[in-house]
Design an enzyme around this catalytic site. Structure first.
Site, PDB file in Angstrom:
ATOM      1  N   ASP A 283       0.997  -1.189   0.009  1.00  0.00           N
ATOM      2  CA  ASP A 283       0.037   0.156  -0.104  1.00  0.00           C
ATOM      3  C   ASP A 283       0.919   1.226   0.039  1.00  0.00           C
ATOM      4  O   ASP A 283       2.311   1.185   0.134  1.00  0.00           O
ATOM      5  CB  ASP A 283      -0.985  -0.005   1.162  1.00  0.00           C
ATOM      6  CG  ASP A 283      -1.937   1.032   1.435  1.00  0.00           C
ATOM      7  OD1 ASP A 283      -2.313   1.638   0.102  1.00  0.00           O
ATOM      8  OD2 ASP A 283      -2.445   1.406   2.217  1.00  0.00           O
ATOM      9  N   SER A 284       0.443   2.153  -0.391  1.00  0.00           N
ATOM     10  CA  SER A 284       0.786   3.771  -0.142  1.00  0.00           C
ATOM     11  C   SER A 284       1.351   4.153   1.172  1.00  0.00           C
ATOM     12  O   SER A 284       2.415   5.068   1.422  1.00  0.00           O
ATOM     13  CB  SER A 284       0.147   4.610  -1.185  1.00  0.00           C
ATOM     14  OG  SER A 284      -1.010   4.975  -0.635  1.00  0.00           O
TER      15      SER A 284
ATOM     16  N   TYR B  94      -0.620   8.573  -3.247  1.00  0.00           N
ATOM     17  CA  TYR B  94      -0.288   8.480  -4.538  1.00  0.00           C
ATOM     18  C   TYR B  94      -1.524   9.177  -5.348  1.00  0.00           C
ATOM     19  O   TYR B  94      -1.480   9.528  -6.590  1.00  0.00           O
ATOM     20  CB  TYR B  94      -0.557   6.991  -4.734  1.00  0.00           C
ATOM     21  CG  TYR B  94       0.681   6.110  -4.576  1.00  0.00           C
ATOM     22  CD1 TYR B  94       1.729   6.271  -3.930  1.00  0.00           C
ATOM     23  CD2 TYR B  94       0.678   4.551  -4.909  1.00  0.00           C
ATOM     24  CE1 TYR B  94       2.886   5.721  -3.590  1.00  0.00           C
ATOM     25  CE2 TYR B  94       1.702   3.871  -4.664  1.00  0.00           C
ATOM     26  CZ  TYR B  94       2.973   4.447  -4.037  1.00  0.00           C
ATOM     27  OH  TYR B  94       4.162   3.451  -3.886  1.00  0.00           O
ATOM     28  N   GLY B  95      -2.658   9.433  -4.662  1.00  0.00           N
ATOM     29  CA  GLY B  95      -3.610  10.157  -5.412  1.00  0.00           C
ATOM     30  C   GLY B  95      -3.495  11.366  -6.099  1.00  0.00           C
ATOM     31  O   GLY B  95      -4.177  11.665  -7.157  1.00  0.00           O
TER      32      GLY B  95
ATOM     33  N   CYS C  47      -4.087  -0.949  -2.187  1.00  0.00           N
ATOM     34  CA  CYS C  47      -4.194   0.528  -2.221  1.00  0.00           C
ATOM     35  C   CYS C  47      -5.140   0.564  -3.498  1.00  0.00           C
ATOM     36  O   CYS C  47      -5.005  -0.007  -4.492  1.00  0.00           O
ATOM     37  CB  CYS C  47      -2.653   0.841  -2.662  1.00  0.00           C
ATOM     38  SG  CYS C  47      -2.725   2.530  -3.280  1.00  0.00           S
ATOM     39  N   ASN C  48      -6.291   1.380  -3.175  1.00  0.00           N
ATOM     40  CA  ASN C  48      -7.345   1.540  -4.341  1.00  0.00           C
ATOM     41  C   ASN C  48      -6.813   2.279  -5.508  1.00  0.00           C
ATOM     42  O   ASN C  48      -6.920   1.812  -6.494  1.00  0.00           O
ATOM     43  CB  ASN C  48      -8.434   2.309  -3.758  1.00  0.00           C
ATOM     44  CG  ASN C  48      -9.366   1.460  -2.715  1.00  0.00           C
ATOM     45  OD1 ASN C  48     -10.171   0.630  -3.176  1.00  0.00           O
ATOM     46  ND2 ASN C  48      -8.910   1.426  -1.470  1.00  0.00           N
ATOM     47  N   THR C  49      -5.790   3.194  -5.354  1.00  0.00           N
ATOM     48  CA  THR C  49      -5.207   4.057  -6.254  1.00  0.00           C
ATOM     49  C   THR C  49      -4.332   3.302  -7.182  1.00  0.00           C
ATOM     50  O   THR C  49      -4.460   3.106  -8.414  1.00  0.00           O
ATOM     51  CB  THR C  49      -4.623   5.382  -5.939  1.00  0.00           C
ATOM     52  OG1 THR C  49      -5.537   6.004  -4.982  1.00  0.00           O
ATOM     53  CG2 THR C  49      -3.917   5.913  -6.931  1.00  0.00           C
TER      54      THR C  49
ATOM     55  N   GLU D 107      -7.408   7.733  10.899  1.00  0.00           N
ATOM     56  CA  GLU D 107      -6.038   7.774  11.440  1.00  0.00           C
ATOM     57  C   GLU D 107      -5.955   8.525  12.905  1.00  0.00           C
ATOM     58  O   GLU D 107      -4.967   8.253  13.413  1.00  0.00           O
ATOM     59  CB  GLU D 107      -5.189   8.859  10.567  1.00  0.00           C
ATOM     60  CG  GLU D 107      -5.026   8.096   9.074  1.00  0.00           C
ATOM     61  CD  GLU D 107      -3.567   8.443   8.267  1.00  0.00           C
ATOM     62  OE1 GLU D 107      -3.076   9.508   8.686  1.00  0.00           O
ATOM     63  OE2 GLU D 107      -3.225   7.663   7.290  1.00  0.00           O
TER      64      GLU D 107
ATOM     65  N   CYS E 263     -12.167   2.491   0.240  1.00  0.00           N
ATOM     66  CA  CYS E 263     -10.821   2.999   0.846  1.00  0.00           C
ATOM     67  C   CYS E 263     -10.396   2.045   1.948  1.00  0.00           C
ATOM     68  O   CYS E 263     -11.192   1.646   2.673  1.00  0.00           O
ATOM     69  CB  CYS E 263     -10.988   4.595   1.318  1.00  0.00           C
ATOM     70  SG  CYS E 263      -9.542   5.152   2.352  1.00  0.00           S
ATOM     71  N   THR E 264      -9.338   1.608   1.938  1.00  0.00           N
ATOM     72  CA  THR E 264      -8.715   0.568   3.009  1.00  0.00           C
ATOM     73  C   THR E 264      -8.591   1.379   4.431  1.00  0.00           C
ATOM     74  O   THR E 264      -8.810   0.520   5.449  1.00  0.00           O
ATOM     75  CB  THR E 264      -7.298   0.376   2.895  1.00  0.00           C
ATOM     76  OG1 THR E 264      -6.656   1.241   2.581  1.00  0.00           O
ATOM     77  CG2 THR E 264      -7.153  -0.646   1.438  1.00  0.00           C
ATOM     78  N   HIS E 265      -9.036   2.712   4.591  1.00  0.00           N
ATOM     79  CA  HIS E 265      -9.183   3.271   6.016  1.00  0.00           C
ATOM     80  C   HIS E 265     -10.521   3.226   6.491  1.00  0.00           C
ATOM     81  O   HIS E 265     -10.777   3.016   7.752  1.00  0.00           O
ATOM     82  CB  HIS E 265      -8.946   4.698   5.830  1.00  0.00           C
ATOM     83  CG  HIS E 265      -7.584   5.092   5.654  1.00  0.00           C
ATOM     84  ND1 HIS E 265      -6.777   4.832   4.783  1.00  0.00           N
ATOM     85  CD2 HIS E 265      -6.617   5.778   6.599  1.00  0.00           C
ATOM     86  CE1 HIS E 265      -5.622   5.306   4.963  1.00  0.00           C
ATOM     87  NE2 HIS E 265      -5.498   6.048   5.893  1.00  0.00           N
TER      88      HIS E 265
END
Length: 275
Positions: A15-16, A47-48, A78-80, A158, A192-194
């Site tokens: 992931d980023s 990354y976005g 990572c979705n992006t 976060e 989103c992984t968050h």
């Protein structure tokens, strides 16, 4: 090298940043004996904001390091990166199996709610790329898709503010924005992984009957299926190991990452690497 040794190689997860730890946690929960190797490219996030060429280059560099460490399967958590570079990574890493997070989430949504209305909650970058929309419409042309950027939810996750009135109020505001013109989702995809950390607040704010689709858990199920079909499940009966790599910020990685894993991490648990 014998087959048993190959089977005990780790699953690589990239992931980023730290959000992909929700995918790692889902894999850990479903496949507790598997060894896991995680790399967060924290020096170059997000990354976005980068160009597709840069995202692809960064992703190739990061995943090449995982391949050098010897892995048996790669998860692009990572979705992006999944939206931009999955095909390039699959070609780059061949014959290693490479799994992204977009397709599993889209597939789970259309399977559960065929012909339904799907709301994708994601970051601005993922919404701009439209990967979930394309994946859903490819799988189910009768589906209706709406995507909603939810940048504040990343910050809430976060900071650990994932429950209570503040989280629920912000989620409600985003759902209100997404609900124009009478749109009522049959499924809500956590794109989103968050966002799995905010599942409780999202479920409270969601319309009655809306199905929450967790891309982390659906990706873990795909990983389990690929391991089984290719005969590369871990042979150990004991719990697998976890190792964490990051390109910057071991202290922050440990602090935020511990919230995503649901267990404390120390900066000493994080190996800093240079890509």
């Amino acid at each position: 090298m014998n087959a048993a040794t190959d089977n005990n190689l780790p699953i690589g997860i990239f992931d980023s940043g730290v959000g992909g730890l929700t995918v790692l946690q889902a894999i850990r929960s479903l496949l507790p004996t598997e060894n896991l190797l995680y790399l967060g490219d924290t020096a170059r996030l997000p990354y976005g904001t980068k160009s597709p060429a840069s995202i692809t280059r960064y992703a190739k560099q990061a995943t090449a390091m995982l391949q050098e460490r010897r892995i048996k399967l790669l998860v692009v958590a990572c979705n992006t990166a999944s939206a931009v570079a999955l095909g390039a990574l699959q070609e780059h890493m061949s014959p290693l199996p490479v799994i992204g997070v977009v397709e599993p989430g889209a597939s789970a949504a259309v399977t559960a709610r065929p012909g339904g209305a799907h709301l994708v909650l994601a970051t601005e970058a993922t919404v701009r790329l439209g990967a979930y929309r394309r994946a859903i419409e490819f799988l189910d042309p009768a589906a209706t898709v709406r995507e909603q950027a939810c940048e504040l939810l990343v910050a809430l996750a976060e900071e650990g503010w994932t429950q209570g009135d503040i989280a629920t109020s912000i989620v409600r505001r985003y759902l209100l924005e997404a609900g124009g013109n009478g749109f009522r989702p049959d499924s809500i995809i956590l794109g989103c992984t968050h966002f799995p950390l905010l599942s409780e607040a999202i479920q409270v704010a969601a319309p009655a009957g809306a199905l929450l689709v967790n891309s982390a858990s659906t990706t873990a199920a795909v990983v389990a299926g690929v391991l089984q079909s290719q005969g590369i499940c871990c042979d150990n009966d004991s719990s697998g190991g976890m190792h964490f790599l990051a390109t910057d910020g071991a202290t922050r990685f440990a602090r935020v990452g511990g919230q995503f894993l649901g267990q404390p991490l120390s900066p000493n648990d994080i190996e800093l690497v240079d890509l």
